[in-house]
Design a protein around this motif. Structure first.
Motif, PDB file in Angstrom:
ATOM      1  N   GLY A  93       6.174  -3.757   8.281  1.00 60.05           N
ATOM      2  CA  GLY A  93       4.858  -4.084   7.721  1.00 60.05           C
ATOM      3  C   GLY A  93       4.516  -3.202   6.525  1.00 60.05           C
ATOM      4  O   GLY A  93       3.894  -3.651   5.565  1.00 60.05           O
ATOM      5  N   LEU A  94       4.925  -1.953   6.580  1.00 59.12           N
ATOM      6  CA  LEU A  94       4.606  -1.022   5.493  1.00 59.12           C
ATOM      7  C   LEU A  94       5.205  -1.463   4.159  1.00 59.12           C
ATOM      8  O   LEU A  94       4.634  -1.223   3.098  1.00 59.12           O
ATOM      9  CB  LEU A  94       5.132   0.389   5.813  1.00 59.12           C
ATOM     10  CG  LEU A  94       4.620   1.074   7.082  1.00 59.12           C
ATOM     11  CD1 LEU A  94       5.322   2.413   7.281  1.00 59.12           C
ATOM     12  CD2 LEU A  94       3.105   1.267   7.032  1.00 59.12           C
ATOM     13  N   VAL A 137       1.372   5.351   9.561  1.00 62.85           N
ATOM     14  CA  VAL A 137       0.449   4.642   8.663  1.00 62.85           C
ATOM     15  C   VAL A 137      -0.236   5.598   7.703  1.00 62.85           C
ATOM     16  O   VAL A 137      -0.661   5.205   6.620  1.00 62.85           O
ATOM     17  CB  VAL A 137      -0.602   3.772   9.413  1.00 62.85           C
ATOM     18  CG1 VAL A 137       0.088   2.727  10.271  1.00 62.85           C
ATOM     19  CG2 VAL A 137      -1.545   4.605  10.240  1.00 62.85           C
ATOM     20  N   LYS A 138      -0.343   6.868   8.082  1.00 59.94           N
ATOM     21  CA  LYS A 138      -0.954   7.825   7.164  1.00 59.94           C
ATOM     22  C   LYS A 138       0.044   8.276   6.097  1.00 59.94           C
ATOM     23  O   LYS A 138      -0.288   8.377   4.924  1.00 59.94           O
ATOM     24  CB  LYS A 138      -1.488   9.043   7.919  1.00 59.94           C
ATOM     25  CG  LYS A 138      -2.760   8.736   8.711  1.00 59.94           C
ATOM     26  CD  LYS A 138      -3.310   9.968   9.414  1.00 59.94           C
ATOM     27  CE  LYS A 138      -4.042  10.898   8.449  1.00 59.94           C
ATOM     28  NZ  LYS A 138      -4.781  11.957   9.204  1.00 59.94           N
ATOM     29  N   LYS A 179       0.823  -1.213   0.000  1.00 55.68           N
ATOM     30  CA  LYS A 179       0.000   0.000   0.000  1.00 55.68           C
ATOM     31  C   LYS A 179       0.859   1.266   0.000  1.00 55.68           C
ATOM     32  O   LYS A 179       0.368   2.364  -0.190  1.00 55.68           O
ATOM     33  CB  LYS A 179      -0.897   0.005   1.234  1.00 55.68           C
ATOM     34  CG  LYS A 179      -1.966  -1.086   1.228  1.00 55.68           C
ATOM     35  CD  LYS A 179      -2.815  -0.975   2.499  1.00 55.68           C
ATOM     36  CE  LYS A 179      -3.662  -2.208   2.745  1.00 55.68           C
ATOM     37  NZ  LYS A 179      -4.729  -2.401   1.758  1.00 55.68           N
ATOM     38  N   TYR A 180       2.145   1.109   0.297  1.00 48.77           N
ATOM     39  CA  TYR A 180       3.022   2.271   0.433  1.00 48.77           C
ATOM     40  C   TYR A 180       4.153   2.164  -0.584  1.00 48.77           C
ATOM     41  O   TYR A 180       4.753   1.109  -0.717  1.00 48.77           O
ATOM     42  CB  TYR A 180       3.604   2.307   1.851  1.00 48.77           C
ATOM     43  CG  TYR A 180       2.548   2.382   2.924  1.00 48.77           C
ATOM     44  CD1 TYR A 180       2.164   3.611   3.455  1.00 48.77           C
ATOM     45  CD2 TYR A 180       1.908   1.238   3.392  1.00 48.77           C
ATOM     46  CE1 TYR A 180       1.178   3.698   4.422  1.00 48.77           C
ATOM     47  CE2 TYR A 180       0.915   1.312   4.353  1.00 48.77           C
ATOM     48  CZ  TYR A 180       0.555   2.539   4.868  1.00 48.77           C
ATOM     49  OH  TYR A 180      -0.422   2.624   5.818  1.00 48.77           O
ATOM     50  N   CYS A 218       2.886   6.527  15.452  1.00 52.99           N
ATOM     51  CA  CYS A 218       2.304   5.363  14.763  1.00 52.99           C
ATOM     52  C   CYS A 218       1.186   5.797  13.825  1.00 52.99           C
ATOM     53  O   CYS A 218       1.047   5.262  12.724  1.00 52.99           O
ATOM     54  CB  CYS A 218       1.768   4.350  15.776  1.00 52.99           C
ATOM     55  SG  CYS A 218       3.092   3.536  16.672  1.00 52.99           S
ATOM     56  N   GLY A 263       6.244  -4.712   3.501  1.00 51.57           N
ATOM     57  CA  GLY A 263       6.011  -6.108   3.146  1.00 51.57           C
ATOM     58  C   GLY A 263       6.310  -7.127   4.233  1.00 51.57           C
ATOM     59  O   GLY A 263       5.975  -8.295   4.080  1.00 51.57           O
ATOM     60  N   GLY A 264       6.990  -6.716   5.285  1.00 47.32           N
ATOM     61  CA  GLY A 264       7.191  -7.646   6.396  1.00 47.32           C
ATOM     62  C   GLY A 264       8.647  -7.843   6.770  1.00 47.32           C
ATOM     63  O   GLY A 264       9.567  -7.356   6.098  1.00 47.32           O
ATOM     64  N   LEU A 265       8.852  -8.585   7.863  1.00 48.47           N
ATOM     65  CA  LEU A 265      10.193  -8.767   8.416  1.00 48.47           C
ATOM     66  C   LEU A 265      11.087  -9.630   7.530  1.00 48.47           C
ATOM     67  O   LEU A 265      12.295  -9.670   7.727  1.00 48.47           O
ATOM     68  CB  LEU A 265      10.113  -9.418   9.799  1.00 48.47           C
ATOM     69  CG  LEU A 265       9.561  -8.543  10.926  1.00 48.47           C
ATOM     70  CD1 LEU A 265       9.519  -9.328  12.218  1.00 48.47           C
ATOM     71  CD2 LEU A 265      10.397  -7.285  11.090  1.00 48.47           C
ATOM     72  N   ASP A 268       8.844  -2.929  13.684  1.00 52.30           N
ATOM     73  CA  ASP A 268       7.972  -3.937  13.072  1.00 52.30           C
ATOM     74  C   ASP A 268       6.860  -3.285  12.269  1.00 52.30           C
ATOM     75  O   ASP A 268       6.523  -3.750  11.174  1.00 52.30           O
ATOM     76  CB  ASP A 268       7.369  -4.857  14.140  1.00 52.30           C
ATOM     77  CG  ASP A 268       8.252  -6.064  14.411  1.00 52.30           C
ATOM     78  OD1 ASP A 268       9.487  -5.903  14.388  1.00 52.30           O
ATOM     79  OD2 ASP A 268       7.714  -7.158  14.639  1.00 52.30           O
ATOM     80  N   LEU A 269       6.288  -2.231  12.818  1.00 47.38           N
ATOM     81  CA  LEU A 269       5.258  -1.498  12.070  1.00 47.38           C
ATOM     82  C   LEU A 269       5.830  -1.070  10.710  1.00 47.38           C
ATOM     83  O   LEU A 269       5.211  -1.295   9.663  1.00 47.38           O
ATOM     84  CB  LEU A 269       4.829  -0.276  12.890  1.00 47.38           C
ATOM     85  CG  LEU A 269       3.642   0.558  12.404  1.00 47.38           C
ATOM     86  CD1 LEU A 269       3.161   1.490  13.516  1.00 47.38           C
ATOM     87  CD2 LEU A 269       3.928   1.361  11.163  1.00 47.38           C
TER      88      LEU A 269
END
Ligand SMILES: CC(C)[C@H](C(=O)O)[C@@H](O)C(=O)O
Ligand SMILES: CC(C)[C@H](C(=O)O)[C@@H](O)C(=O)O
Lengths: 337, 337
Positions: free
Chosen positions: A240-241, A215-216, A111-112, A211, A243-245, A236-237
């Motif tokens: 997530g933006l 996300v915004k 999404k980012y 946080c 695609g993950g760890l 970790d957040l």
């Protein structure tokens, strides 16, 4: 055969998928002709019957001597009465800063698409003090410890990093409106260091607000520095933006110039040994290790090859929606080198 | 004029934009014929010279007597040596659970269009104990307190909420791999309560992983219950997913059936008094108050009117990218009722 031109580096393959992804790094390093000789040590959750220890003295000494190393995932047993190996390494080696670059991978859509930030986490104290006790039945407490020394040290690292990596701004993340003394001391130290770096912009952001802003619009941030637990959460957040760890590198910086790079994802016991694991995080972590050694040419070549392979999309492991094996993905990277 | 058919509710307009958005709620309630009589109290950061207190005894008594109230934003001065008013209210009124429904607003586009979750936050203890001290120069500590009583109470509230609101799953968010005693006790209490609700699925998620999953796919979650600080962080993160704190309602539940709904955004002093503020969060919070009073018809009508007005997009305040004033937006909502 030992070669005096080679740099010795410690390698902890770790648990679960660790050995497979470590194999992938070794292969890529060979193909890229990286002048590194690995000193491999078994560190994991299976107790060595001779030492009764998850972690041998030799493994720690190896990192202390080589001053540079790479570690795979190590399982953290929950509530089994012994401390996480990750934590033990951080404490024993005084790995005071955990640096996690986090950037959108070209061609891997989330999404980012404009993430490019660095989280720098204090790695030795805070909520991770290990000091907890029962006051009376049904009432327990944990101590969060913040020291001037550790706060100055990580703040200094963050500003120095920003300056030497062409970054513009450092944001200190905190909850000093609630923890006025602990987070207040952390901020005070950040402000002191900020004054020595007038060319770097400095701001303070409350963690909850941070946080929400992340996300915004993650492009609002550049370098973030923070106490231990906030760093755990925010890194970790951020992962997530993008695609993950499985995709984000990490490097731990210790006193005396130690750098221990690590993949921070789990050991994925469910897919271990099946040639399905994604070695990207460990490969990109190995790249941060090369940069630490000023081997920027090698670092660039490997990083480019990894990113290209992911961008092309022909070879992707299951976690990225593909069907490739670890070895095919690794081979594709090698072909790009 | 007092009317015995009217329900008395306390209203704290609060600081900054508080009075304007409270005016908007009053207007909408009048148009929707809500049988509520407001008992308005001034609570804010300007000290009353007679009482030398930000918060009068009468204001607290008003909530205790009415058992239901609505509060606007109250500024939290950082590091000024006095405790946040928000916190004082939580402690004095024993507001043990903070409930924040968070759902994508139809027609208001963000990167996420499938958010529908409820965060339930323990609201009285944890990292918010206020217990901090300097051990020696340069070494400070804060105490995180977890009690069996408060953990059971909020877990019970969460499961009861899930059951009575047609929700399927409760996720307990924690960091018990690090804080084995405090977060461990919290989890133990959640497990005990979970056993009494076999029809509700129960799972435990580590906070860092939870944040990563939330930004990757918020539809994975339903009801989340957690200690104080994690609730603070995660509820703001969730608000960010759907557009920010200007859009999310919140309600605090206290012992003896008290419900104090609140807008959790800031007091926005920069735009205060200019008829520019977005009253949505306070309006939707007022809706949660109506639901608490079982006035579901009124709640539905007001909620629908707010959502419709936002979805149509003709009247939106500046924070949502529009040019509308608070009063025009409010009038548009009233026209939909
Ligand atoms: C596994 C766990 C102990 C660890 C931590 O909490 O630091 C992990 O989440 C990390 O970020 O490295
Ligand atoms: C303003 C601050 C004290 C408060 C908190 O930390 O709880 C706020 O962030 C909230 O979520 O209500």
């Amino acid at each position: 055969a030992a070669n005096s031109d080679l740099i010795r580096a410690t390698l902890f393959p770790g648990d679960g998928i660790g050995p497979e992804i470590a194999e992938s790094v070794k292969q890529v390093f060979r193909v890229a002709d990286v002048p590194i000789e690995w000193e491999e040590h078994f560190v994991g959750t299976e107790v060595d019957p001779r030492t009764q220890s998850f972690l041998t003295w030799e493994s720690l000494e190896s990192v202390r001597r080589n001053k540079v190393g790479l570690k795979g995932p190590m399982a953290t047993p929950i509530g089994k009465g012994h401390r996480s190996l990750n934590l033990t390494l951080r404490k024993e080696l005084n790995l005071y800063a955990n640096v996690r670059p986090c950037y959108s991978l070209p061609g891997y859509k989330t999404k980012y698409d404009d993430v490019d930030l660095i989280t720098i986490r204090e790695n030795t104290e805070g909520e991770y003090s290990g000091l907890e006790h029962q006051v009376v039945r049904g009432v327990v407490e944990s101590l969060k410890i913040i020291t001037r020394q550790a706060s100055l040290r990580v703040a200094e690292y963050a500003f120095h990093y920003a300056k030497t990596h062409g970054r513009e701004r450092v944001s200190a993340i905190h909850k000093a409106n609630i923890m006025q003394k602990t987070d207040g001391l952390f901020l005070k130290c950040c402000r002191e260091v900020a004054e020595k770096y007038p060319e770097i912009k400095y701001e303070e952001v409350v963690i909850d607000n941070c946080c929400m802003m992340l996300v915004k619009n993650p492009a609002l941030f550049d370098v973030l520095v923070m106490p231990n637990l906030y760093g755990d959460i925010i890194s970790d957040l951020c992962a997530g933006l993008i695609g993950g760890l499985g995709l984000t590198p990490s490097c731990n910086i210790g006193e005396g110039g130690i750098a221990l790079a690590e993949a921070v994802h789990g050991s994925a016991p469910d897919i271990a040994g099946q040639n399905l694991a994604n070695p990207t995080a460990l490969l990109l972590s190995a790249v941060t290790m090369l940069r630490h050694l000023d081997l920027h040419d090698k670092a660039d070549r490997i990083q480019d090859a990894v990113l290209k392979t992911i961008a092309e999309g022909k070879y992707r492991t299951g976690d990225l929606g593909g069907k490739s094996t670890t070895s095919d993905f690794t081979q594709a990277i090698c072909d790009h080198i």
